[in-house]
Structure formats: structure tokens, C-alpha cells
Design a protein around this motif. Sequence first.
Motif, PDB file in Angstrom:
ATOM      1  N   LYS A  51       0.831  -1.210   0.000  1.00  0.00           N
ATOM      2  CA  LYS A  51       0.000   0.000   0.000  1.00  0.00           C
ATOM      3  C   LYS A  51       0.859   1.252   0.000  1.00  0.00           C
ATOM      4  N   LYS A  52       1.952   1.197   0.751  1.00  0.00           N
ATOM      5  CA  LYS A  52       2.857   2.347   0.826  1.00  0.00           C
ATOM      6  C   LYS A  52       3.476   2.652  -0.538  1.00  0.00           C
ATOM      7  N   SER A  80       2.428   1.634  -3.489  1.00  0.00           N
ATOM      8  CA  SER A  80       1.387   1.989  -4.448  1.00  0.00           C
ATOM      9  C   SER A  80       1.008   3.465  -4.328  1.00  0.00           C
ATOM     10  N   SER A  81       0.898   3.927  -3.097  1.00  0.00           N
ATOM     11  CA  SER A  81       0.557   5.332  -2.856  1.00  0.00           C
ATOM     12  C   SER A  81       1.665   6.256  -3.363  1.00  0.00           C
ATOM     13  N   GLN A  82       2.938   5.862  -3.124  1.00  0.00           N
ATOM     14  CA  GLN A  82       4.069   6.685  -3.558  1.00  0.00           C
ATOM     15  C   GLN A  82       4.125   6.766  -5.081  1.00  0.00           C
ATOM     16  N   ALA A  95       1.637   6.328  -7.155  1.00  0.00           N
ATOM     17  CA  ALA A  95       0.470   7.067  -7.643  1.00  0.00           C
ATOM     18  C   ALA A  95       0.701   8.571  -7.550  1.00  0.00           C
ATOM     19  N   ILE A  96       1.298   9.009  -6.458  1.00  0.00           N
ATOM     20  CA  ILE A  96       1.563  10.438  -6.276  1.00  0.00           C
ATOM     21  C   ILE A  96       2.589  10.925  -7.298  1.00  0.00           C
ATOM     22  N   LYS A 145      -4.451   8.006  -9.828  1.00  0.00           N
ATOM     23  CA  LYS A 145      -5.207   7.564  -8.666  1.00  0.00           C
ATOM     24  C   LYS A 145      -4.591   6.282  -8.112  1.00  0.00           C
ATOM     25  N   HIS A 146      -4.708   6.117  -6.824  1.00  0.00           N
ATOM     26  CA  HIS A 146      -4.219   4.908  -6.168  1.00  0.00           C
ATOM     27  C   HIS A 146      -4.981   3.692  -6.686  1.00  0.00           C
ATOM     28  N   SER A 203      -5.959  -0.424  -6.771  1.00  0.00           N
ATOM     29  CA  SER A 203      -6.129  -1.474  -5.780  1.00  0.00           C
ATOM     30  C   SER A 203      -6.264  -2.805  -6.473  1.00  0.00           C
TER      31      SER A 203
END
Length: 537
Positions: free
Chosen positions: A521-522, A524-526, A528-529, A534-535, A537
Motif C-alpha cells: 500500500k505504501k 502503491s501510494s508513492q 500514484a503520487i 489515482k491509487h 487497488s
Amino acid sequence: MSLHCTLAKGVKTDEPFLANVPLTYMNKSSLYSPALWSNFLKKTSKNKNKLKTYPQFDHIFDFTQFSEKIKNLVEDPTLRKIATHPFLPHVKILTKTPRYRYDDSLKDYCLDTKIRPISFCSHFDSYIYSFYAFALTQHYEQYIRTNSFHECVLAYRSDLNGDCNIQFAKRAFDSVKSMSTTHGKCSAIALDITGYFDNIDHKKLKENWCEILGQNELPLDQFQLYKSLTNYSYVNKDSILKHFKIDLAKHNKWRTLLDLIPDEIAGSSFKEKFVLLRKRKLIVTNRPKIDNTGSITYRGIPQGSPMSSVLSNIYLIHFDKWLYNLGATLGFSYFRYCDDILIVCKSEDSKALNNTIIDEIKNKYNLTIQDKKTEVIEFRKNHKGILRGFNNKGFLKPTLLSNKNEENIYKNLQYLGFEYNGQSIYLRPGSLSRYFRKAKRRILKTMMMVYGKKSKSDKIHKKQLYERYTHFGERNFVTYAQNAARKNYKNSAGVEREGLNSLSIKRQIAAHFSILEKETKKKSSQFAINKGKKHKS
């Protein structure tokens, strides 16, 4: 025309040596039998979906489809087909393994890198070596059982009834418990042989090889194998890439190392490119070495050949027998896993025994024990009456410390990926950290497949990640650790085996899934930013 036929018509490889073979070699029987081949075929075909794809000079050989080609060579009753077979040079690479190890000088764990040279024989040759390794292993196992020292050799065996490092470690740790209970304390001496495969003496290897066969000389075919593995030649993969300025990232379609060498430099044929490699001295032969006294010695076999493992055991048959029998006389336990030696003995015998082993293996086998890797751990009760391991390197008797600083010389026994402190068994910290490093690299690769420029999917596919790095997989590090933690478990063959019954190991891997999920998750978020997306899933 086949690759090896081409070689026989003019490309110099490891020579057949047939012209110089004494007559005593000529009438020896073959190792081949229909029953042996059937068993080898069955064993090798189990890996039908695991083609050997490492880079070599020949194309990948599919054993399941073309096994008759190997059989045609090894079943020859005259032994001449193997005796005249031109073995290709090995391809040598350097493997780098990060390790998390305790540094006595720093009094803390730190990251270290172990560099190991691995030599890969050609894809076709590997199956010839594999057949002979399979046959020789049976002769070796019969020999050590007949001579009653089969209990001490743990590596590269086929007759261990499914036992693995879990059971081997348990035997060692149980030996510590038993001896410390009987004598109040005991010592574990862990020794490591320096550059074992590179220092195997050719003459002694040949003598021992003959001994396990019950013959005075090697049969003609095995003599050729012996020569191909002692007088072996090799090419360093990195040397080829550097010499010809090859960038693998720009070569998407290549099947052999020779495909990478430009035709305009060497010509398009196999023979022409091979001649160029020799002309430019990129093919190296295992030359005689000079020892500390200035004498010329003939030693070293390639580490990575399918036969190297069984030959490494054959080389030490007399050492194993001597040390096992000495243990029976003096009351200590001896275990050897390839170049790792473990002795569990009475504490008062540890110094003399260590020196005796070092002298024996140096004077009779031309091998050296790495002093910096030698560990001596004394197991005795601490001030609370609890059995613990104490650092006893240098064989200095541990002083009676106060309650506050006694733990400063605590030392765990590391063996085959596990640690034992006298009470509990753990996964070795290096093994655990390596698992998480690999898992995080896989997570990063998974993110690149989703957020990279060539991404074709909007979803994070975690199936392969879970199969390789979580308990949802069948045969990976986590499932192995879970088996080790249990009192009993069933191995891949469905046979029940005894585990280490360790609550500590269960705790070490208990949070592995949540850690990977959090890291996924970490990342993926990085991503995406950074990509402005968008993040996913």
C-alpha cells in the motif's frame, strides 16, 4: 549437424585424452544399467517445467524431449562415446549474497556481502554430468554406510528419507542439550573450510573416486569426466560483456553467449567465434597452482557442476571416517555439511580437538580452516541456572560475570539457517532480513508493472507476490519456516517429519503478511503520487 559434432571437427575444448589413456583403463565396466537410467529419467523428468536457462555457449536442452541423446552416450558399453565427448568450457559468474551477520569487533549485527564464484557447464553437458553424479552418489552412499560413518555427512545425499536442514539442525541442537545435561556444560565448534572446491587435490580425489568404485583405476568414461572437471576451462561472463562492449539491455533476442558477439568481428559460425575467444585469451584453463612452500600443486574443481557436490563428499571420505570414529572414542558429535564442520564436545576437549582438526585437514587434505569464521560457543548455565551459549572464541574460559554484564558474552549457535541460544531456536537474522529484502524488491517490480510506462493493467496483481512470499504459497521461505516451527509436519512428498517445535520462529514470521500488505500500500501510494494517478487497488 549438432553443436557437439561441430566441436569435434575443429573447435578445441576440454580434450578427450583417449590417445594417452593407459591400457588399464580400457576394460572397466560401465556405471550404466537400465534400472539406473529408469530411476534417473524419473527423477530428472520431475523438473520438466524447469528448463535450465542460464547463459552458456549452447542452446537450452530440453531433457524431457531429447533424453535419448544422453542415453545413447552413457549406455555405450565400450565407454568410448563419453571418452571422446568434447566438453564445452564452463561459464563463470560471481554471485553476491547480502548477509546480516554479527561482528564481534563492533558488538552488533551488520550487513556483509558473500561473493561466490559459480561455474555453469553447457546445457547438454550438464545432463551427462547429472547422470554420472546420480550413479556415483549411490556408490558413495553405499561406501559410507558400509564403513559406518553415514550419520555425520549431511549434504548432497539421496538416502536421507526426506530429511532436510530442519532435521539436521535439530540433531545438532539436541546434541548440545544432551551433552550439557550429561556433563553440566559443553562446547560447539563451528569451522569453515576456505575455498573448498578451489583447493580439492586432484590426485587424492582420483584415488578416493577409485576407492568408492572398488577399482584400481577409473573406467575410461569416468577418467574423461575426471579430466574435464580437474583440467576444466571456463569463460568469465562479465569478461565477454566487457571485452566486446555488450550492453545486455540492448540485446532483447539472444539465446547463447555467442549470439552477443558481433558477426563482423568473428564471423557468424560457432567455430569462428570460439576461435576468436581463444585467440583473445578469454578462455581460461584451470592451471597448476603454487603452494606456500613453492611446490606446484594440481587442485580445484568448478563449483556449480552437477558432479561437484558428490565429488566434494568423495574427497573427504577418509577425513569423515577418521573424525567420526574419533568422536565415538572421545564422546563428541561430528556433523559436516559440505565445507561447514560442526563439533559438539566436552568443553575441556575443545581447544585440543580444534587444533587437531586444523592440523589433520591441512596436512593430509591441503585445506585450510578460516580462522575468522571459526566460532567456539560454550553452553553452560548462567547465574539464573538457565542454559545459555557463551562466546568462547580463543578458548578462554568465560569469567564469572555479574548479573548486569553476563549477557555481554552471550552467543547463539548458528547452524543451517537457524540459531540456538540454549533455550530457544530462531530463524537466523540474516535469513529473515534476506527474505524481506527479496519480498520488497518483488513489491517494487509489481508496482512498476502497474505504474510504469509500459503498463497495460489498472490493477495490482498480487498473486505471484503471495505465492512466493506469504503463507499462501506452497514451497517458499515462509512455509519452510512454518514447518520448522511445528512439532511435526508433512514434507512435499507427504511424509511426516519432526520439526523444531519453536514458538520463537512462529513469532518471527507471525507479522510477515501484514508487513507485506503495508509495504504494498505504501509503494502503491508513492507511485500514484509521483505519476499523478489515482491509487490502484
